[in-house]
Design a protein around this motif. Structure first.
Motif, PDB file in Angstrom:
ATOM      1  N   ALA A 137      48.235 -39.456  88.001  1.00  8.51           N
ATOM      2  CA  ALA A 137      47.162 -40.418  87.713  1.00  8.51           C
ATOM      3  C   ALA A 137      46.327 -40.682  88.970  1.00  8.51           C
ATOM      4  O   ALA A 137      45.098 -40.726  88.918  1.00  8.51           O
ATOM      5  CB  ALA A 137      47.755 -41.724  87.177  1.00  8.51           C
ATOM      6  N   TYR A 138      46.989 -40.833  90.102  1.00  4.91           N
ATOM      7  CA  TYR A 138      46.277 -41.077  91.352  1.00  4.91           C
ATOM      8  C   TYR A 138      45.380 -39.891  91.703  1.00  4.91           C
ATOM      9  O   TYR A 138      44.216 -40.059  92.083  1.00  4.91           O
ATOM     10  CB  TYR A 138      47.272 -41.341  92.492  1.00  4.91           C
ATOM     11  N   THR A 139      45.909 -38.690  91.526  1.00  4.13           N
ATOM     12  CA  THR A 139      45.137 -37.478  91.809  1.00  4.13           C
ATOM     13  C   THR A 139      43.909 -37.402  90.908  1.00  4.13           C
ATOM     14  O   THR A 139      42.800 -37.109  91.367  1.00  4.13           O
ATOM     15  CB  THR A 139      46.022 -36.225  91.597  1.00  4.13           C
ATOM     16  N   ARG A 140      44.113 -37.689  89.621  1.00  2.00           N
ATOM     17  CA  ARG A 140      43.006 -37.666  88.659  1.00  2.00           C
ATOM     18  C   ARG A 140      41.912 -38.662  89.058  1.00  2.00           C
ATOM     19  O   ARG A 140      40.725 -38.358  89.016  1.00  2.00           O
ATOM     20  CB  ARG A 140      43.559 -38.003  87.262  1.00  2.00           C
ATOM     21  N   GLU A 141      42.336 -39.874  89.444  1.00  2.00           N
ATOM     22  CA  GLU A 141      41.364 -40.900  89.828  1.00  2.00           C
ATOM     23  C   GLU A 141      40.638 -40.539  91.124  1.00  2.00           C
ATOM     24  O   GLU A 141      39.448 -40.783  91.262  1.00  2.00           O
ATOM     25  CB  GLU A 141      42.043 -42.268  89.942  1.00  2.00           C
TER      26      GLU A 141
END
Length: 193
Positions: free
Chosen positions: A133-137
């Motif tokens: 999720a952090y990577t996507r954001e």
């Protein structure tokens, strides 16, 4: 409760014994949500993380003037919550709304902590989920800083082709940070090419 989809989601990162899977499922609450229903409202204490079993949800921020900014969409087989507020047990900064009739499986924060204690491998699962999720954001922020609105729209369509068919133009524009009218112009120009 049809738990095969969520167990398949979990099995992408960890393996569970039958006993562990049964325990995990026992902690979940199935919730049917009507289109336009909010499962989380700004300022409400964020107590659950939700797995989308069917349907589509969106998380959005509404400012004091009533302007909505879509933060994320969550489709079948995705997880969604107001993560900062869930982790820190704070009042929500976001609203989470069903964009169509949906079914979610919810896991309470206290139950998640108990799950970590009784089945420690779930810490690995949720760590991987948070990293993804952090990577996507992070990628989304970089795209917002470096791509034109038109490029962001085409990137969104490429990444989420099925979602784009089920989400209104207004909601897509809100996610991209542009007006619905400008999005309409982008789409019109695409068809002229």
């Amino acid at each position: 409760m049809n738990d095969s989809l969520i167990l398949k989601n979990i099995s992408q990162h960890i393996s569970l014994s039958d006993e562990e899977a049964h325990y995990f499922i026992s902690l979940l609450k199935e919730r049917k949500i009507q289109k336009k229903e909010l499962i989380l409202k700004q300022q409400q204490l964020c107590k659950e993380i939700s797995f989308v079993h069917s349907g589509i949800l969106r998380a959005f921020y509404m400012d004091t003037a009533g302007k909505e900014s879509t933060i994320m969409f969550a489709m079948t087989d995705w997880w969604i919550t107001d993560m900062y507020c869930f982790v820190n047990q704070k009042p929500a900064m976001l609203n989470i709304e069903a964009l169509e009739d949906s079914v979610v499986f919810q896991l309470k924060k206290d139950d998640l902590e108990e799950l970590y204690s009784k089945v420690p491998k779930f810490e690995r699962f949720f760590r991987i989920m948070m990293q993804n999720a952090y990577t996507r954001e992070q990628l989304r922020i970089i795209e917002n800083l470096s791509l034109s609105a038109e490029e962001r729209y085409y990137t969104f369509i490429q990444k989420y082709p099925l979602a784009a068919e089920r989400i209104t133009q207004k909601q897509i524009a809100s996610y991209l940070g542009i007006t619905p009218e400008f999005l309409s112009t982008i789409k019109t120009n695409k068809h002229k090419k």
